[in-house]
Design a protein around this motif. Structure first.
Motif, PDB file in Angstrom:
ATOM      1  N   GLU A  18      41.448  43.437  38.239  1.00  0.00           N
ATOM      2  CA  GLU A  18      42.028  44.288  39.277  1.00  0.00           C
ATOM      3  C   GLU A  18      43.317  44.954  38.780  1.00  0.00           C
TER       4      GLU A  18
ATOM      5  N   GLN B 156      42.326  47.621  36.362  1.00  0.00           N
ATOM      6  CA  GLN B 156      41.757  48.764  37.077  1.00  0.00           C
ATOM      7  C   GLN B 156      42.838  49.557  37.801  1.00  0.00           C
ATOM      8  N   THR B 157      43.816  48.857  38.354  1.00  0.00           N
ATOM      9  CA  THR B 157      44.933  49.531  39.016  1.00  0.00           C
ATOM     10  C   THR B 157      45.706  50.372  38.009  1.00  0.00           C
TER      11      THR B 157
END
Length: 87
Positions: free
Chosen positions: A63, A66-67
């Motif tokens: 995450e 991906q951020t």
């Protein structure tokens, strides 16, 4: 290409865009400068996420990666928009 390599490449592209645009900003209109200021805040966030990933590559979640990637892509789009406007 791994996510880390992809982020490093994206980071280098963003740095180049940012440096080129900074040189040309003195010619820009105020609305472009406002957009630049907004993007500069995203730049700081992106660099922080990238530093987190580089320093703790094993412990960083997908995450977070991906951020960082999403922030980078938004920056890239914004920088490209500004580049087109000041040409």
């Amino acid at each position: 290409m791994s996510m880390k390599e992809d982020l490093n490449k994206l980071s280098e592209t963003l740095k180049q865009y940012r440096d080129e645009l900074r040189v040309q900003l003195h010619l820009a209109r105020q609305d472009v400068r406002d957009e630049w200021d907004d993007l500069d805040e995203y730049w700081d966030k992106f660099r922080q996420k990238l530093d987190d990933i580089r320093h703790d590559a094993e412990g960083v979640s997908d995450e977070t990666r991906q951020t960082a990637h999403k922030l980078g892509e938004e920056l890239k789009s914004g920088y490209e928009r500004i580049r087109q406007r000041i040409k």
